[in-house]
Enzyme design. Structure first.
Site, short mmCIF file in Angstrom:
data_model
loop_
_atom_site.label_atom_id
_atom_site.label_comp_id
_atom_site.label_asym_id
_atom_site.label_seq_id
_atom_site.Cartn_x
_atom_site.Cartn_y
_atom_site.Cartn_z
N SER A 164 37.95 50.87 62.21
CA SER A 164 38.04 49.68 61.38
C SER A 164 39.12 48.80 62.00
O SER A 164 40.25 49.24 62.19
CB SER A 164 38.42 50.07 59.95
N GLU A 165 38.77 47.55 62.34
CA GLU A 165 39.64 46.79 63.25
C GLU A 165 40.97 46.36 62.65
O GLU A 165 41.83 45.86 63.36
CB GLU A 165 38.90 45.59 63.85
N ASN A 166 41.14 46.56 61.33
CA ASN A 166 42.46 46.29 60.77
C ASN A 166 43.46 47.40 61.07
O ASN A 166 44.62 47.31 60.67
CB ASN A 166 42.36 46.05 59.26
#
Lengths: 235, 218
Positions: free
Chosen positions: B46-48
């Site tokens: 998840s790119e966060n």
């Protein structure tokens, strides 16, 4: 303030020196890990004409969204701004300048800014609107665009824990943009949930060393949740 | 019959391989996590700043400090790791993610993708999509083949502002699995009960069709 002790005792003191027209870099992803009390202090001060650098711009009435109704933000550099009706209104009417920046490029711009690297090449955005007006170069047969670093007059950061020297530990995905933001401010202000004495944090577990931090304050946080998704218990 | 959102996700999931690190976009791509084939282990990025995303939390497990890129509360799988946004995009840009699945408004025969804005209408921003399409080798775009008004989303040239140029090779729609190469769409599979003619009618860009186009298997 003595020696390496970065602790200040009021939010007023924390944001002292912020004046109209400055650039402020903020950590946070959506409403997760945002320096909510520092944002509220900027709102209370009424500073105007700010350039905000942040992945998102909060929601109506919370996070950076509180700076919109009385027009404190002149320009925002962000990757995703879709959660905010007042934002959309100001953007469409031209009152608010928006520079949409890919999320990874935004993170790297902050990192580079803090690390003394003025610009970097990335393949992200080649052949899109993001590339307009930017230098393009080929490396190993592939095109890359030149993206410039960002620094701020202020950086506002939310961490979980700190010692009084400003060594920081973040918690879970509330880390996000906060570490890069912390490095990229001329004055970096950090608010945390707990402050401990130097030596109480394991040096191996510190995410950001205190050298980047100028002011530190302990606050209490609402931590509003944007999308509350659950599964039934017992599964 | 056109595929449902779940069936699109299910077909995408057949492309997963054991040991894959996978980034799933918002919408249909998120559903792929529900159809990971038995005996296969994948780790969701998840790119966060989370590698090893778990399922949604129970009411008691909710943690405001733990969300995914869609800002939904999530949990961490066993063996997860947490990192900052620069690190997250270093792994994306650096080509370390094995498969990226994301949605789009349009794709074209040259592998261009438009997914982040409709001028004058919808301006939300690209988030991490531009980095994902620029950095990934292996991308599957999921979308409906045509709009509600029957306008094809598989075009000769994208009409909307691009998210990435020449970076898409595979598209899975509700009607077909399509490969993009040599400036053309190539029909690999069709949804069960959907004819080649149905697909041709709703594909605006040049479509290469072989003699025998197999139906998707579920």
């Amino acid at each position: 303030m003595a020696g390496f002790n970065k602790v200040v005792n009021s939010y007023k003191e924390a944001m002292a020196g912020l004046v109209d027209g400055m650039t402020v870099i903020s950590g946070g992803f959506g409403l997760c890990g945002i320096p909510e009390n520092l944002i509220a202090e900027i709102n209370r001060k009424g500073t105007k004409g700010l350039t905000l650098v942040s992945n998102n711009c909060g929601v109506d009435g919370f996070g950076l969204g509180v700076l919109l109704p009385n027009r404190q933000i002149k320009k925002i550099i962000a990757s995703y701004v879709g959660e905010n009706a007042e934002f959309e209104r100001q953007m469409m009417s031209g009152e608010l300048e928006v520079e949409l920046t890919p999320q990874g490029t935004l993170a790297e711009k902050m990192r580079a800014g803090g690390a003394g690297i003025p610009a970097f090449f990335t393949a992200t955005g080649v052949g899109t609107r993001v590339a307009e007006g930017k230098d393009e170069r080929q490396f190993n047969g592939r095109g890359y665009i030149l993206e410039e670093a960002i620094t701020g007059d202020f950086a506002i950061v939310k961490a979980w824990k700190a010692d009084t020297y400003g060594n920081l530990v973040f918690r879970k995905t509330a880390r996000n943009f906060n570490p890069m933001a912390a490095t990229a401010g001329k004055i970096t202000v950090v608010e945390v949930e707990e402050i401990v004495e130097p030596g109480e944090l394991d040096p191996d577990q510190i995410h950001i060393p205190g050298i980047y931090v100028n002011r530190l304050i302990q606050g209490s946080f609402e931590k509003r949740i944007e999308q509350r998704t659950t599964r039934p218990s017992g599964e | 019959m056109a595929l449902s959102r779940e069936q699109i996700a299910q077909r995408v999931a057949q492309e997963l391989q054991d040991g894959y690190y996978v980034n799933l976009g918002i919408g249909i791509p998120t559903l792929v996590a529900n159809f990971v084939p038995e005996g296969i282990e994948v780790m969701l990025q998840s790119e966060n700043g989370l590698l090893g995303m778990g399922q949604f939390p129970t009411e008691d497990e909710i943690d405001a400090d733990l969300i995914n890129a869609g800002k939904q509360t999530v949990t961490m799988a066993s063996g997860a790791s947490i990192f900052d946004s620069a690190e997250s995009f270093a792994m994306i840009r650096g080509g370390h993610v094995d498969l990226t699945v994301l949605g789009a408004f349009e794709v074209d025969v040259n592998g261009n993708i438009a997914s982040y804005m409709i001028p004058g209408k919808l301006i939300k921003g690209m988030g991490g999509a531009m980095d994902l399409v620029a950095g990934a080798e292996n991308i599957i775009v999921t979308m409906t083949h045509a709009s509600k008004h029957g306008e094809s989303k598989l075009l000769s040239n994208c009409s909307l502002p691009l998210t990435g140029k020449g970076c898409i090779q595979k598209v899975l729609t509700d009607l077909a699995f399509i490969e993009i190469k040599d400036g053309k769409f190539h029909l690999l599979e069709r949804a069960p009960g959907v004819t080649v003619d149905d697909i041709i009618k709703l594909t605006a860009g040049e479509l290469v069709v072989s003699e025998n186009v197999p139906e998707m298997q579920f």
